[in-house]
Design an enzyme around this catalytic site. Structure first.
Site, PDB file in Angstrom:
ATOM      1  N   PHE A   1     -12.265 -34.802 -45.911  1.00 55.33           N
ATOM      2  CA  PHE A   1     -12.329 -33.360 -45.664  1.00 55.33           C
ATOM      3  C   PHE A   1     -13.795 -32.965 -45.544  1.00 55.33           C
ATOM      4  O   PHE A   1     -14.576 -33.176 -46.468  1.00 55.33           O
ATOM      5  CB  PHE A   1     -11.652 -32.549 -46.776  1.00 55.33           C
TER       6      PHE A   1
ATOM      7  N   ASP B   1     -21.293 -36.901 -47.812  1.00 52.77           N
ATOM      8  CA  ASP B   1     -20.855 -35.530 -48.066  1.00 52.77           C
ATOM      9  C   ASP B   1     -20.626 -35.414 -49.572  1.00 52.77           C
ATOM     10  O   ASP B   1     -19.647 -35.923 -50.104  1.00 52.77           O
ATOM     11  CB  ASP B   1     -19.572 -35.257 -47.270  1.00 52.77           C
TER      12      ASP B   1
ATOM     13  N   LYS C   1     -20.788 -25.778 -52.389  1.00 50.09           N
ATOM     14  CA  LYS C   1     -19.991 -25.453 -53.578  1.00 50.09           C
ATOM     15  C   LYS C   1     -20.843 -25.016 -54.768  1.00 50.09           C
ATOM     16  O   LYS C   1     -21.278 -23.883 -54.814  1.00 50.09           O
ATOM     17  CB  LYS C   1     -19.104 -26.656 -53.915  1.00 50.09           C
TER      18      LYS C   1
HETATM   19  C1  LIG Z   1     -16.145 -32.749 -49.387  1.00 57.97           C
HETATM   20  C2  LIG Z   1     -16.139 -31.407 -48.739  1.00 57.97           C
HETATM   21  N1  LIG Z   1     -16.852 -31.208 -47.625  1.00 57.97           N
HETATM   22  C3  LIG Z   1     -16.881 -30.008 -47.011  1.00 57.97           C
HETATM   23  C4  LIG Z   1     -16.168 -28.936 -47.499  1.00 57.97           C
HETATM   24  C5  LIG Z   1     -16.214 -27.616 -46.780  1.00 57.97           C
HETATM   25  O1  LIG Z   1     -16.944 -26.698 -47.511  1.00 57.97           O
HETATM   26  P1  LIG Z   1     -16.833 -25.124 -47.170  1.00 57.97           P
HETATM   27  O2  LIG Z   1     -15.444 -24.710 -47.481  1.00 57.97           O
HETATM   28  O3  LIG Z   1     -17.877 -24.484 -48.035  1.00 57.97           O
HETATM   29  O4  LIG Z   1     -17.155 -24.981 -45.725  1.00 57.97           O
HETATM   30  C6  LIG Z   1     -15.401 -29.101 -48.653  1.00 57.97           C
HETATM   31  C7  LIG Z   1     -14.590 -27.985 -49.179  1.00 57.97           C
HETATM   32  O5  LIG Z   1     -13.662 -28.146 -49.923  1.00 57.97           O
HETATM   33  C8  LIG Z   1     -15.375 -30.363 -49.289  1.00 57.97           C
HETATM   34  O6  LIG Z   1     -14.668 -30.576 -50.399  1.00 57.97           O
END
Ligand SMILES: Cc1ncc(COP(=O)(O)O)c(C=O)c1O
Length: 393
Positions: free
Chosen positions: A135, A220, A249
């Site tokens: 994700f 990430d 986050k």
């Molecule tokens: C691993 C990871 N990357 C990217 C995101 C996307 O972040 P945002 O919702 O702030 O765009 C999330 C959100 O849950 C995530 O858990």
């Protein structure tokens, strides 16, 4: 009393599968709804409230900055931005930062940087290998990066430039690598797909492959970074260093924030090649700086490791009590339990009734991502509620 949930039906796009509770305030690891019912928050705004709700140091920094300077254009130098960049560089393996407003935007920037690097140093290579069940966010490009058909299907065709392969398979990455590959982008642990950790040696093998082929590694760490797994960054636990890392986050403890950091050797942007109006503004950066400073000064990652271990062993005990709990996974304060059937939603709703917020991350799994400042007493409280709830199934 206004029926906020009716108002939502009328005025807000229905993209969220809402839980029927309207939250109005929060303090530490607790939140209250509009009927003044209190909940222990083990969702933490989806792993955002690392220092808890309305942390006094962060609130103070926000108030002071709001009274001083909130937003300028990025044509000017601003002090909180540079303070935050310096502290992140000082405590990570990466030297250059770029600030934006969300996780998806951070990953977009990370991919743009990798493509720019590919253009300059690898004959125009532009493809990024990512993992199934990953994700990476909700923008169109990050939907393509996210290797899950359910997110991609409604928006086909996807932007080009991403190849999704099996997580935990170095062979799959090797097979997908071509002369067009500029980077591999992976989560340090797959959070949204149910909390899955890299196998021993996987990230090291990916690192070695990137070194051998000259492609970049993007980690990430939007969910795993800033103490969540019990170290400041998750990569520290897997014996690798990354070329680019995305964060968001918990970085500014609830103030919208995204960032990507890069190794100086691949920090190839030149002025005008990337930007953001709000990204790195003084208000968000002051909140980010106060958050990271508090996290470091108070060894919050160590607390997450300690309390996380306690929570995870408590979840293991529940697994031994309830045969329908088939698996417990966790590191630091990111944990999940899996059931032998799709009962996640029902369990989460009974927990809610009993004053505990948990996240149904899959139909058959719950995820726990409380603030990193909780102690054993909050872990015990959550485990006690969960025990009572599970006893009813
Ligand atoms: C691993 C990871 N990357 C990217 C995101 C996307 O972040 P945002 O919702 O702030 O765009 C999330 C959100 O849950 C995530 O858990």
């Amino acid at each position: 009393m206004t029926d906020w949930q009716e108002l939502e039906k009328k005025y807000y796009m229905r993209t969220f599968d809402r839980i029927p509770v309207t939250l109005v305030r929060g303090q530490g690891a607790r939140v209250w709804d509009d009927r003044d019912k209190q909940y222990l928050d083990f969702v933490g705004g989806w792993a955002v409230n690392n220092l808890g709700h309305c942390h006094p140091e962060v609130t103070k920094a926000i108030i002071e900055q709001a009274q001083t300077l909130v937003q300028t254009s990025n044509q000017f130098f601003t002090i909180p931005q540079l303070q935050l960049a310096e502290i992140l560089a000082g405590h990570s393996c990466l030297q250059r930062a770029f600030f934006c407003n969300s996780g998806a935007e951070a990953n977009e920037g990370a991919v743009k940087l990798a493509r720019r690097y590919g253009k300059l140093k690898r004959n125009g290579a532009y493809e990024v290998i990512t993992a199934f069940d990953s994700f990476h966010g909700r923008t169109l490009a990050m939907t393509a990066a996210t290797g899950q058909a359910k997110f991609q299907e409604p928006y086909q065709p996807m932007p080009v430039g991403f190849r999704n392969v099996a997580y935990n398979s170095i062979e799959a990455i090797k097979a997908a690598t071509t002369s067009q590959t500029c980077a591999v982008m992976l989560e340090a642990a797959q959070g949204e797909s149910g909390v899955h950790f890299p196998d021993d040696g996987y990230l090291k093998a990916v690192r070695a492959w990137c070194d051998e082929t000259g492609i970049l590694l993007i980690l990430d760490e939007i969910q795993t970074g800033l103490g969540r797994l019990g170290t400041l960054f998750a990569y520290e636990q897997f014996g690798v260093e990354t070329d680019i890392m995305s964060l968001a986050k918990g970085l500014a403890n609830c103030v919208p924030f995204g960032a990507f950091l890069a190794y100086v050797g691949c920090s190839v942007f030149t002025p005008g090649e990337h930007g953001s109006t709000f990204g790195g503004n003084p208000l968000a950066c002051a909140a980010g700086y106060a958050t990271v400073r508090f996290l470091l000064d108070n060894h919050i990652a160590d607390n997450a490791a300690r309390v996380g271990q306690y929570l995870i062993s408590g979840l293991g005990y529940l697994r031994s009590r309830y045969p329908f709990v088939t698996e417990v996974r966790g590191r630091g304060l990111l944990a999940a339990i899996e059931f032998n059937r799709d009962m996640g939603q029902q369990v989460a709703l009974v927990c809610l009734e009993k004053g505990l917020l948990v996240n149904k991350v899959k139909p058959n799994a719950l995820r726990f991502m409380p603030p990193l400042i909780i102690g054993k007493s909050e872990a015990d409280e959550a485990l006690g509620i969960l025990d009572k709830v599970l006893a009813g199934f």
